[in-house]
Scaffold this active site. Structure first.
Site, short mmCIF file in Angstrom:
data_model
loop_
_atom_site.label_atom_id
_atom_site.label_comp_id
_atom_site.label_asym_id
_atom_site.label_seq_id
_atom_site.Cartn_x
_atom_site.Cartn_y
_atom_site.Cartn_z
N SER A 185 0.85 -1.20 0.00
CA SER A 185 0.00 0.00 0.00
C SER A 185 0.88 1.25 0.00
CB SER A 185 -0.90 0.03 1.24
OG SER A 185 -1.39 1.35 1.41
N HIS A 192 -0.98 -1.29 -4.37
CA HIS A 192 -2.26 -0.99 -3.73
C HIS A 192 -2.38 0.51 -3.50
CE1 HIS A 192 -5.76 -2.23 -1.30
NE2 HIS A 192 -5.42 -1.24 -0.49
N ASP A 224 -4.66 3.46 -2.06
CA ASP A 224 -5.76 3.76 -1.14
C ASP A 224 -6.34 5.14 -1.41
OD1 ASP A 224 -5.99 1.44 0.57
OD2 ASP A 224 -3.97 1.93 1.28
N MET A 282 -9.06 7.76 -0.47
CA MET A 282 -9.95 8.07 0.66
C MET A 282 -10.51 9.46 0.48
SD MET A 282 -7.79 6.60 3.88
CE MET A 282 -6.89 5.05 3.79
N HIS A 321 -8.12 0.82 -4.38
CA HIS A 321 -9.08 0.58 -3.30
C HIS A 321 -9.82 1.88 -3.02
CE1 HIS A 321 -9.49 -0.64 1.27
NE2 HIS A 321 -10.66 -0.51 0.66
N MET A 357 -12.17 4.06 -1.12
CA MET A 357 -12.89 4.25 0.14
C MET A 357 -13.61 5.58 0.04
SD MET A 357 -9.89 2.75 2.58
CE MET A 357 -8.69 2.92 1.26
N MET A 369 -11.38 -6.40 4.94
CA MET A 369 -10.60 -5.43 5.72
C MET A 369 -10.32 -6.04 7.09
SD MET A 369 -10.00 -2.78 3.84
CE MET A 369 -9.18 -1.87 5.15
N GLY A 427 -9.13 3.61 6.79
CA GLY A 427 -8.85 5.02 7.07
C GLY A 427 -7.39 5.33 7.28
N PHE A 428 -6.67 4.41 7.89
CA PHE A 428 -5.27 4.71 8.23
C PHE A 428 -4.40 3.45 8.12
CE2 PHE A 428 -8.07 7.54 10.51
CZ PHE A 428 -7.56 8.78 10.16
N ASP A 471 -6.53 -6.78 3.93
CA ASP A 471 -5.90 -5.46 4.02
C ASP A 471 -5.94 -4.95 5.45
OD1 ASP A 471 -5.06 -2.85 3.62
OD2 ASP A 471 -6.70 -2.30 2.28
N GLY A 472 -4.74 -4.75 6.03
CA GLY A 472 -4.64 -4.11 7.34
C GLY A 472 -3.91 -4.94 8.37
N GLY A 486 1.16 -2.10 4.14
CA GLY A 486 1.66 -0.73 4.05
C GLY A 486 2.89 -0.54 4.91
N SER A 487 2.67 -0.38 6.23
CA SER A 487 3.80 -0.10 7.11
C SER A 487 4.82 -1.23 7.13
CB SER A 487 3.31 0.24 8.52
OG SER A 487 2.23 -0.55 8.88
C1 DX5 Z 1 -6.47 1.21 5.40
C2 DX5 Z 1 -5.90 0.93 4.03
C3 DX5 Z 1 -4.76 0.00 4.03
C4 DX5 Z 1 -3.55 0.47 4.79
C5 DX5 Z 1 -2.72 -0.74 5.14
O1 DX5 Z 1 -7.66 1.88 5.26
O2 DX5 Z 1 -6.91 0.38 3.19
O3 DX5 Z 1 -4.41 -0.36 2.69
O4 DX5 Z 1 -2.79 1.39 4.10
O5 DX5 Z 1 -1.71 -0.32 5.99
P1 DX5 Z 1 -1.02 -1.32 7.04
O6 DX5 Z 1 -0.48 -2.46 6.27
O7 DX5 Z 1 0.04 -0.47 7.66
O8 DX5 Z 1 -2.08 -1.75 8.00
ZN ZN Z 2 -6.38 -0.48 1.21
#
Ligand code: DX5
Ligand code: ZN
Length: 244
Positions: free
Chosen positions: A21, A46, A48, A50, A79, A81, A154, A159-160, A192-193, A215-216
């Site tokens: 992500s 990916h 995101d 938002m 994705h 949102m 999810m 959101g984050f 995801d997450g 992501g992280s």
């Molecule tokens: C959250 C996003 C994810 C997010 C994943 O709303 O859809 O894609 O960036 O981040 P990590 O892997 O750090 O949870």
């Molecule tokens: Zn996502």
């Protein structure tokens, strides 16, 4: 409508795919980071999107997706949102992303909006996915599962990035597998997450996940290639012996 999903055989023999992500990438050096994850073994990118309304955060829109479509050498996994996916879809679809995900919670199933979104995505030549927040009943997808190329579970509230995996998301993945089987369908399942080279990844892959968003765990520490390889190793371990 005819399913665009790959055959059961091809899915069973394919490896788990990793979709970093870019919400956790360096926005001032996006092209560099995209090249680095591509060289580092990512399968998808990916993205995101938002809108600050469906989710509290505001990220990127269609012009950035257009820019990404020009530089990316691996497929975009977009994705959305957003609160009004049927209105927003055309803006994103014109850049021909490989995969486009809309959220079930932003669509009126009774009014046929799941199918409208899927048809719009397919008409543009992209693959269609519907995402579910952690508190949405997986069974809402039963009527359209045969038309979906992918389902996104999810494992955090959208959101984050950087949130912790919500335990029990693997059971939701297993429920998607059951519903799909009952319908004779075989969509990919993305999670995801909160995933990384960790127990969460092992649990969702063992339950049947095919595509892992991270992501992280990819962008925060160390080099991207090592991080992707570590996630892939955890996934492969769990995939061995997976019933799917
Ligand atoms: C959250 C996003 C994810 C997010 C994943 O709303 O859809 O894609 O960036 O981040 P990590 O892997 O750090 O949870
Ligand atoms: Zn996502």
């Amino acid at each position: 409508m005819k399913s665009h999903a790959p055959s059961k055989e091809s899915r069973m023999h394919s490896d788990v795919r990793i979709s970093p992500s870019i919400l956790s990438a360096d926005f001032m050096n996006m092209e560099r980071d995209i090249e680095a994850i591509t060289m580092g073994g990512a399968d998808l990118i990916h993205v995101d999107v938002m809108d600050g309304h469906f989710v509290p955060n505001l990220t990127i829109g269609a012009p950035v997706v257009e820019g990404l479509s020009h530089v990316a050498r691996i497929p975009l996994d977009v994705h959305l949102m957003v609160s009004n996916p049927l209105d927003q879809l055309p803006w994103f679809l014109k850049h021909a992303p490989y995969l486009v995900t809309v959220h079930a919670e932003a669509l009126d199933a009774e009014a046929g909006e799941f199918s409208q979104a899927i048809d719009a995505i397919h008409a543009a030549g992209s693959k269609a996915c519907i995402a579910l927040r952690p508190d949405t009943d997986v069974d809402v997808l039963a009527p359209v599962i045969a038309d979906l190329d992918m389902v996104l579970i999810m494992s955090v509230y959208p959101g984050f990035s950087g949130q912790s995996y919500i335990g029990g998301s693997d059971a939701r993945v297993a429920r998607v597998v059951e519903i799909a089987r009952a319908a004779g369908a075989s969509p990919l399942i993305e999670v995801d997450g909160g995933l990384g080279a960790n127990e969460a990844t092992r649990a969702v892959v063992a339950a049947g996940a095919d595509v892992l968003v991270a992501g992280s765990a990819v962008f925060s520490n160390g080099d991207f290639a090592t991080n992707i390889a570590a996630i892939r190793a955890a996934a492969s371990e769990a995939r061995t012996g997976c019933a799917r």
